[in-house]
Design a protein around this motif. Sequence first.
Motif, PDB file in Angstrom:
ATOM      1  N   ALA A   1       0.850  -1.185   0.000  1.00 13.14           N
ATOM      2  CA  ALA A   1       0.000   0.000   0.000  1.00 13.14           C
ATOM      3  C   ALA A   1       0.882   1.230   0.000  1.00 13.14           C
ATOM      4  CB  ALA A   1      -0.928   0.023   1.206  1.00 13.14           C
ATOM      5  N   SER A   2       0.349   2.317  -0.554  1.00 12.98           N
ATOM      6  CA  SER A   2       1.065   3.584  -0.535  1.00 12.98           C
ATOM      7  C   SER A   2       0.064   4.714  -0.366  1.00 12.98           C
ATOM      8  CB  SER A   2       1.877   3.779  -1.822  1.00 12.98           C
ATOM      9  OG  SER A   2       1.013   3.859  -2.945  1.00 12.98           O
ATOM     10  N   ILE A   3       0.574   5.868   0.097  1.00 17.37           N
ATOM     11  CA  ILE A   3      -0.308   7.003   0.344  1.00 17.37           C
ATOM     12  C   ILE A   3       0.461   8.302   0.160  1.00 17.37           C
ATOM     13  CG2 ILE A   3       0.158   6.996   2.833  1.00 17.37           C
ATOM     14  CD1 ILE A   3      -2.858   7.755   3.195  1.00 17.37           C
ATOM     15  N   THR A   4      -0.212   9.297  -0.393  1.00 22.26           N
ATOM     16  CA  THR A   4       0.373  10.625  -0.557  1.00 22.26           C
ATOM     17  C   THR A   4      -0.076  11.535   0.582  1.00 22.26           C
ATOM     18  OG1 THR A   4      -1.485  11.508  -1.822  1.00 22.26           O
ATOM     19  CG2 THR A   4       0.229  10.324  -3.059  1.00 22.26           C
ATOM     20  N   PRO A   5       0.605  12.647   0.782  1.00 19.52           N
ATOM     21  CA  PRO A   5       0.181  13.592   1.821  1.00 19.52           C
ATOM     22  C   PRO A   5      -1.244  14.099   1.624  1.00 19.52           C
ATOM     23  CG  PRO A   5       2.424  14.062   1.176  1.00 19.52           C
ATOM     24  CD  PRO A   5       1.913  13.028   0.207  1.00 19.52           C
ATOM     25  N   GLY A   6      -1.729  14.054   0.407  1.00 16.56           N
ATOM     26  CA  GLY A   6      -3.106  14.471   0.145  1.00 16.56           C
ATOM     27  C   GLY A   6      -4.122  13.398   0.447  1.00 16.56           C
ATOM     28  N   GLY A   7      -3.633  12.203   0.795  1.00 18.64           N
ATOM     29  CA  GLY A   7      -4.541  11.133   1.187  1.00 18.64           C
ATOM     30  C   GLY A   7      -4.879  10.132   0.102  1.00 18.64           C
ATOM     31  N   SER A   8      -4.271  10.254  -1.060  1.00 15.66           N
ATOM     32  CA  SER A   8      -4.527   9.303  -2.129  1.00 15.66           C
ATOM     33  C   SER A   8      -3.803   7.999  -1.827  1.00 15.66           C
ATOM     34  CB  SER A   8      -4.058   9.868  -3.469  1.00 15.66           C
ATOM     35  OG  SER A   8      -4.270   8.946  -4.506  1.00 15.66           O
ATOM     36  N   ALA A   9      -4.576   6.909  -1.714  1.00 13.99           N
ATOM     37  CA  ALA A   9      -4.021   5.620  -1.311  1.00 13.99           C
ATOM     38  C   ALA A   9      -4.207   4.575  -2.401  1.00 13.99           C
ATOM     39  CB  ALA A   9      -4.683   5.141  -0.021  1.00 13.99           C
ATOM     40  N   ASN A  10      -3.251   3.653  -2.454  1.00 13.80           N
ATOM     41  CA  ASN A  10      -3.325   2.524  -3.368  1.00 13.80           C
ATOM     42  C   ASN A  10      -3.004   1.242  -2.612  1.00 13.80           C
ATOM     43  OD1 ASN A  10      -3.721   3.652  -6.203  1.00 13.80           O
ATOM     44  ND2 ASN A  10      -2.010   4.867  -5.475  1.00 13.80           N
ATOM     45  N   TYR A  11      -3.638   0.149  -3.020  1.00 12.95           N
ATOM     46  CA  TYR A  11      -3.446  -1.135  -2.363  1.00 12.95           C
ATOM     47  C   TYR A  11      -3.251  -2.226  -3.412  1.00 12.95           C
ATOM     48  CZ  TYR A  11      -5.618   1.223   1.639  1.00 12.95           C
ATOM     49  OH  TYR A  11      -5.926   2.096   2.655  1.00 12.95           O
ATOM     50  N   VAL A  12      -2.468  -3.228  -3.059  1.00 11.72           N
ATOM     51  CA  VAL A  12      -2.403  -4.425  -3.888  1.00 11.72           C
ATOM     52  C   VAL A  12      -3.732  -5.162  -3.706  1.00 11.72           C
ATOM     53  CG1 VAL A  12      -1.380  -5.867  -2.080  1.00 11.72           C
ATOM     54  CG2 VAL A  12      -0.961  -6.401  -4.486  1.00 11.72           C
ATOM     55  N   ASP A  13      -4.180  -5.826  -4.742  1.00 10.84           N
ATOM     56  CA  ASP A  13      -5.513  -6.444  -4.718  1.00 10.84           C
ATOM     57  C   ASP A  13      -5.701  -7.397  -3.538  1.00 10.84           C
ATOM     58  OD1 ASP A  13      -6.009  -6.727  -8.353  1.00 10.84           O
ATOM     59  OD2 ASP A  13      -6.316  -5.065  -6.951  1.00 10.84           O
ATOM     60  N   SER A  14      -4.660  -8.106  -3.160  1.00 13.37           N
ATOM     61  CA  SER A  14      -4.791  -9.146  -2.139  1.00 13.37           C
ATOM     62  C   SER A  14      -5.093  -8.590  -0.750  1.00 13.37           C
ATOM     63  CB  SER A  14      -3.525 -10.006  -2.091  1.00 13.37           C
ATOM     64  OG  SER A  14      -2.403  -9.208  -1.794  1.00 13.37           O
ATOM     65  N   VAL A  15      -4.919  -7.304  -0.524  1.00 12.40           N
ATOM     66  CA  VAL A  15      -5.164  -6.734   0.803  1.00 12.40           C
ATOM     67  C   VAL A  15      -6.336  -5.763   0.827  1.00 12.40           C
ATOM     68  CG1 VAL A  15      -2.707  -6.975   1.337  1.00 12.40           C
ATOM     69  CG2 VAL A  15      -3.621  -4.730   0.672  1.00 12.40           C
ATOM     70  N   LYS A  16      -6.918  -5.496  -0.328  1.00 10.09           N
ATOM     71  CA  LYS A  16      -8.030  -4.547  -0.381  1.00 10.09           C
ATOM     72  C   LYS A  16      -9.176  -5.039   0.498  1.00 10.09           C
ATOM     73  CE  LYS A  16      -7.128  -2.547  -4.943  1.00 10.09           C
ATOM     74  NZ  LYS A  16      -7.587  -2.442  -6.363  1.00 10.09           N
ATOM     75  N   GLY A  17      -9.712  -4.122   1.292  1.00 11.99           N
ATOM     76  CA  GLY A  17     -10.793  -4.460   2.196  1.00 11.99           C
ATOM     77  C   GLY A  17     -10.333  -4.993   3.536  1.00 11.99           C
ATOM     78  N   ARG A  18      -9.051  -5.321   3.646  1.00 13.29           N
ATOM     79  CA  ARG A  18      -8.513  -5.842   4.915  1.00 13.29           C
ATOM     80  C   ARG A  18      -7.491  -4.891   5.541  1.00 13.29           C
ATOM     81  NH1 ARG A  18      -5.530 -10.371   4.956  1.00 13.29           N
ATOM     82  NH2 ARG A  18      -4.694 -10.080   2.845  1.00 13.29           N
ATOM     83  N   PHE A  19      -6.692  -4.239   4.719  1.00 19.11           N
ATOM     84  CA  PHE A  19      -5.652  -3.339   5.209  1.00 19.11           C
ATOM     85  C   PHE A  19      -6.049  -1.898   4.939  1.00 19.11           C
ATOM     86  CE2 PHE A  19      -1.729  -6.358   4.692  1.00 19.11           C
ATOM     87  CZ  PHE A  19      -2.399  -7.332   5.416  1.00 19.11           C
ATOM     88  N   THR A  20      -5.639  -1.005   5.842  1.00 23.98           N
ATOM     89  CA  THR A  20      -5.876   0.423   5.662  1.00 23.98           C
ATOM     90  C   THR A  20      -4.594   1.184   5.954  1.00 23.98           C
ATOM     91  OG1 THR A  20      -8.191   0.201   6.348  1.00 23.98           O
ATOM     92  CG2 THR A  20      -7.252   2.408   6.347  1.00 23.98           C
ATOM     93  N   ILE A  21      -4.181   2.005   5.015  1.00 21.76           N
ATOM     94  CA  ILE A  21      -2.993   2.833   5.202  1.00 21.76           C
ATOM     95  C   ILE A  21      -3.441   4.258   5.523  1.00 21.76           C
ATOM     96  CG2 ILE A  21      -2.768   3.454   2.743  1.00 21.76           C
ATOM     97  CD1 ILE A  21       0.299   3.247   3.130  1.00 21.76           C
ATOM     98  N   SER A  22      -2.697   4.907   6.424  1.00 18.26           N
ATOM     99  CA  SER A  22      -2.998   6.292   6.767  1.00 18.26           C
ATOM    100  C   SER A  22      -1.690   7.020   7.032  1.00 18.26           C
ATOM    101  CB  SER A  22      -3.916   6.366   7.991  1.00 18.26           C
ATOM    102  OG  SER A  22      -3.334   5.743   9.108  1.00 18.26           O
ATOM    103  N   LEU A  23      -1.743   8.338   6.913  1.00 16.23           N
ATOM    104  CA  LEU A  23      -0.535   9.155   7.061  1.00 16.23           C
ATOM    105  C   LEU A  23      -0.828  10.352   7.946  1.00 16.23           C
ATOM    106  CD1 LEU A  23       2.386   9.894   6.216  1.00 16.23           C
ATOM    107  CD2 LEU A  23       1.423  10.986   4.185  1.00 16.23           C
ATOM    108  N   ASP A  24      -0.025  10.503   8.986  1.00 17.39           N
ATOM    109  CA  ASP A  24      -0.082  11.683   9.843  1.00 17.39           C
ATOM    110  C   ASP A  24       0.965  12.653   9.317  1.00 17.39           C
ATOM    111  OD1 ASP A  24       0.253  13.627  11.846  1.00 17.39           O
ATOM    112  OD2 ASP A  24      -0.289  12.222  13.428  1.00 17.39           O
ATOM    113  N   ASN A  25       0.529  13.659   8.589  1.00 18.26           N
ATOM    114  CA  ASN A  25       1.469  14.571   7.936  1.00 18.26           C
ATOM    115  C   ASN A  25       2.306  15.350   8.949  1.00 18.26           C
ATOM    116  OD1 ASN A  25       0.804  14.133   5.106  1.00 18.26           O
ATOM    117  ND2 ASN A  25      -1.159  15.071   5.584  1.00 18.26           N
ATOM    118  N   ALA A  26       1.712  15.697  10.068  1.00 19.71           N
ATOM    119  CA  ALA A  26       2.430  16.488  11.072  1.00 19.71           C
ATOM    120  C   ALA A  26       3.586  15.701  11.684  1.00 19.71           C
ATOM    121  CB  ALA A  26       1.472  16.949  12.152  1.00 19.71           C
ATOM    122  N   LYS A  27       3.422  14.376  11.748  1.00 17.55           N
ATOM    123  CA  LYS A  27       4.442  13.534  12.380  1.00 17.55           C
ATOM    124  C   LYS A  27       5.287  12.771  11.362  1.00 17.55           C
ATOM    125  CE  LYS A  27       1.705  12.716  16.572  1.00 17.55           C
ATOM    126  NZ  LYS A  27       1.086  11.678  17.439  1.00 17.55           N
TER     127      LYS A  27
END
Length: 122
Positions: free
Chosen positions: A49-75
């Motif tokens: 999975a990957s994520i941009t500071p704007g919140g755009s996330a991508n996942y490999v098909d095998s983890v979609k619906g099970r994994f969630t990526i998030s980013l704390d920009n301040a930290k």
Amino acid sequence: QVQVVESGGGLVQAGGSLRLSCAASGTIFSINVMGWYRQAPGKQRELVASITPGGSANYVDSVKGRFTISLDNAKNTVYLQMNSLQPEDTAVYYCNADVTTRHFMSVIQRYWGQGTQVTVSS
């Protein structure tokens, strides 16, 4: 210099959950994208999975619906919440940070963490 430090791996039974954390620090000017890769024994490293500071996330098909990526920009910290884990999720998970630094503001450089083991028992 930029440091990338992961935490949160471990052993869990199938169906369980784990949360990985990854903090990037040092002479960071801006973050382009942060993400998680994994590598199982005998297999190539794959993007989970990957994520941009704007919140755009991508996942490999095998983890979609099970994994969630998030980013704390301040930290400058990225998280991977992994639910409904399966034995096939067993791997070393690596965090990456694609950043520009104060010394090279126009060049995106990739930094890797040391990896954290995730083991899912059946």
